[in-house]
Design an enzyme around this catalytic site. Structure first.
Site, PDB file in Angstrom:
ATOM      1  N   ASN A  35      18.301 -26.259  13.767  1.00  0.00           N
ATOM      2  CA  ASN A  35      19.744 -25.996  13.825  1.00  0.00           C
ATOM      3  C   ASN A  35      20.446 -27.336  13.651  1.00  0.00           C
ATOM      4  O   ASN A  35      20.468 -28.148  14.572  1.00  0.00           O
ATOM      5  CB  ASN A  35      20.096 -25.350  15.175  1.00  0.00           C
ATOM      6  CG  ASN A  35      21.594 -25.185  15.350  1.00  0.00           C
ATOM      7  OD1 ASN A  35      22.372 -25.364  14.410  1.00  0.00           O
ATOM      8  ND2 ASN A  35      22.007 -24.837  16.568  1.00  0.00           N
ATOM      9  N   LYS A  63      23.487 -27.946  13.412  1.00  0.00           N
ATOM     10  CA  LYS A  63      24.814 -27.992  14.064  1.00  0.00           C
ATOM     11  C   LYS A  63      25.829 -28.606  13.102  1.00  0.00           C
ATOM     12  O   LYS A  63      25.697 -28.420  11.887  1.00  0.00           O
ATOM     13  CB  LYS A  63      24.724 -28.738  15.398  1.00  0.00           C
ATOM     14  CG  LYS A  63      23.601 -28.167  16.293  1.00  0.00           C
ATOM     15  CD  LYS A  63      23.635 -28.625  17.705  1.00  0.00           C
ATOM     16  CE  LYS A  63      22.514 -27.962  18.494  1.00  0.00           C
ATOM     17  NZ  LYS A  63      22.504 -28.300  19.896  1.00  0.00           N
ATOM     18  N   HIS A  81      25.244 -18.883  19.831  1.00  0.00           N
ATOM     19  CA  HIS A  81      24.768 -20.164  20.357  1.00  0.00           C
ATOM     20  C   HIS A  81      25.658 -20.579  21.533  1.00  0.00           C
ATOM     21  O   HIS A  81      26.863 -20.341  21.517  1.00  0.00           O
ATOM     22  CB  HIS A  81      24.787 -21.235  19.258  1.00  0.00           C
ATOM     23  CG  HIS A  81      24.053 -22.474  19.658  1.00  0.00           C
ATOM     24  ND1 HIS A  81      24.615 -23.425  20.484  1.00  0.00           N
ATOM     25  CD2 HIS A  81      22.798 -22.899  19.382  1.00  0.00           C
ATOM     26  CE1 HIS A  81      23.718 -24.382  20.690  1.00  0.00           C
ATOM     27  NE2 HIS A  81      22.609 -24.091  20.036  1.00  0.00           N
ATOM     28  N   GLU A  90      26.905 -23.286  22.331  1.00  0.00           N
ATOM     29  CA  GLU A  90      28.048 -24.140  21.970  1.00  0.00           C
ATOM     30  C   GLU A  90      29.204 -23.299  21.450  1.00  0.00           C
ATOM     31  O   GLU A  90      30.367 -23.638  21.658  1.00  0.00           O
ATOM     32  CB  GLU A  90      27.601 -25.196  20.936  1.00  0.00           C
ATOM     33  CG  GLU A  90      26.754 -26.279  21.606  1.00  0.00           C
ATOM     34  CD  GLU A  90      25.720 -26.924  20.697  1.00  0.00           C
ATOM     35  OE1 GLU A  90      25.795 -26.759  19.467  1.00  0.00           O
ATOM     36  OE2 GLU A  90      24.817 -27.592  21.244  1.00  0.00           O
ATOM     37  N   GLU A 136      17.603 -20.488  25.134  1.00  0.00           N
ATOM     38  CA  GLU A 136      18.031 -21.887  25.162  1.00  0.00           C
ATOM     39  C   GLU A 136      18.806 -22.161  26.455  1.00  0.00           C
ATOM     40  O   GLU A 136      20.020 -21.927  26.514  1.00  0.00           O
ATOM     41  CB  GLU A 136      18.958 -22.174  23.971  1.00  0.00           C
ATOM     42  CG  GLU A 136      18.302 -22.015  22.628  1.00  0.00           C
ATOM     43  CD  GLU A 136      18.976 -22.880  21.559  1.00  0.00           C
ATOM     44  OE1 GLU A 136      18.250 -23.613  20.883  1.00  0.00           O
ATOM     45  OE2 GLU A 136      20.214 -22.843  21.429  1.00  0.00           O
ATOM     46  N   GLY A 153      20.280 -30.823  24.106  1.00  0.00           N
ATOM     47  CA  GLY A 153      20.812 -32.151  23.811  1.00  0.00           C
ATOM     48  C   GLY A 153      20.746 -33.121  24.981  1.00  0.00           C
ATOM     49  O   GLY A 153      21.362 -34.175  24.965  1.00  0.00           O
ATOM     50  N   SER A 160      16.018 -29.516  23.541  1.00  0.00           N
ATOM     51  CA  SER A 160      15.316 -30.805  23.535  1.00  0.00           C
ATOM     52  C   SER A 160      13.851 -30.704  23.124  1.00  0.00           C
ATOM     53  O   SER A 160      13.008 -31.428  23.652  1.00  0.00           O
ATOM     54  CB  SER A 160      15.445 -31.497  24.905  1.00  0.00           C
ATOM     55  OG  SER A 160      16.801 -31.790  25.182  1.00  0.00           O
TER      56      SER A 160
HETATM   57  P1  13P Z   1      18.498 -29.962  20.913  1.00  0.00           P
HETATM   58  O1  13P Z   1      17.143 -29.739  20.318  1.00  0.00           O
HETATM   59  O2  13P Z   1      19.252 -31.087  20.285  1.00  0.00           O
HETATM   60  O3  13P Z   1      18.440 -30.027  22.404  1.00  0.00           O
HETATM   61  O4  13P Z   1      19.378 -28.645  20.566  1.00  0.00           O
HETATM   62  C1  13P Z   1      18.867 -27.408  20.873  1.00  0.00           C
HETATM   63  C2  13P Z   1      19.731 -26.357  20.281  1.00  0.00           C
HETATM   64  O5  13P Z   1      20.844 -26.159  20.725  1.00  0.00           O
HETATM   65  C3  13P Z   1      19.219 -25.633  19.106  1.00  0.00           C
HETATM   66  O6  13P Z   1      20.047 -24.556  18.800  1.00  0.00           O
END
Ligand code: 13P
Length: 248
Positions: A9, A11, A94, A96, A166, A172, A212
């Site tokens: 992803n 982002k 997601h 976010e 997740e 992150g 992560s």
């Molecule tokens: P990270 O791998 O940067 O923690 O992000 C995970 C994520 O949100 C994947 O959708």
């Protein structure tokens, strides 16, 4: 047998030229053919990335979509638009998007149904906050997210879906859930799907862990029975790391 699925992803990262460099870097390597590989790229890059994925077995995903196929929704992108580009998957719900863009279980549900209608496979994201985990509410929260997202969704469609567990506190932050905790929650999601549908659906649906995930943690996570793959943010932005993740 469920085919393992590793998805990057990206982002809100990578311009078109940066995307092309990253895909080029990935393509220079031999990738495990027994793993399904997906890159979820920004809307602006989908068409160009699709072209350079031609002739590879890497699938293309969007990171969001609207549920209507067209209309007066300024700034939104419809499933019809994604379909024409040849998008295979779409990340939906997601954390976010739930956190910063008011995505709710209701909008997630509409998007899931719409994606399935247009033959775009949803990657549904669910996961609890740190506070919810500290209060021991992770199962209640995740169960509610899963059931609300799947309200009115047919059994035959669910089999093709992917659910990504997740935990928000692991995204992150460099803080991965332990492989046992991740396995437990993926198993819990599978059980929830089984209770709503049936054994066949429960055994077919693929469940990823995300939060992560790095090249040095993927092997251990993928050795767990309930974990069918990973949804990876940061590490998917580096070609060498993405290749290591896929070739776990
Ligand atoms: P990270 O791998 O940067 O923690 O992000 C995970 C994520 O949100 C994947 O959708």
């Amino acid at each position: 047998m469920r085919v393992p699925i590793i998805a990057g992803n990206w982002k809100m990262n990578n311009t078109i030229s940066e995307s092309l460099r990253l895909i080029d870097g990935i393509k220079k390597n031999k990738l495990n053919e027994e793993v399904e590989k997906v890159v979820a790229v920004p809307f602006t890059n989908l068409s160009e990335v699709k072209k350079v994925l031609e002739g590879t077995d890497i699938k293309l995903a969007a990171q969001n979509m609207h549920w209507e196929n067209k209309g007066a929704y300024t700034g939104e992108v419809s499933p019809l638009m994604l379909k024409e580009i040849g998008v295979d998957y779409c990340i939906i719900g997601h954390s976010e998007r739930r956190q910063y863009f008011n995505e709710t279980d209701e909008s997630v549900n509409k998007k899931i149904k719409s994606a399935l209608k247009y033959n775009i496979k949803p990657i549904l994201c669910v996961g609890e906050t740190l506070e919810e985990r500290e209060n021991g509410e992770e199962e209640t929260v995740v169960k509610e997210q899963v059931l609300k997202a799947l309200e009115g969704v047919d059994k035959d469609d669910v089999k093709d879906m992917v659910i990504a567990y997740e935990p928000i506190w692991a995204i992150g932050t460099g803080k991965t859930a332990s492989s046992d905790d991740a396995n437990h929650m993926c198993g819990f999601i599978r059980k929830t799907v089984g209770e709503k549908y049936d054994k066949d659906t429960k055994l077919s649906i693929r469940i990823q862990y995300g939060g992560s995930v790095k090249p040095n943690t993927i092997k251990e996570l993928m050795s767990k029975k309930e974990i069918d793959g990973a949804l990876v943010g940061g590490a998917s932005l580096v070609a060498e790391d993405f290749v290591k993740l896929v070739n776990f």
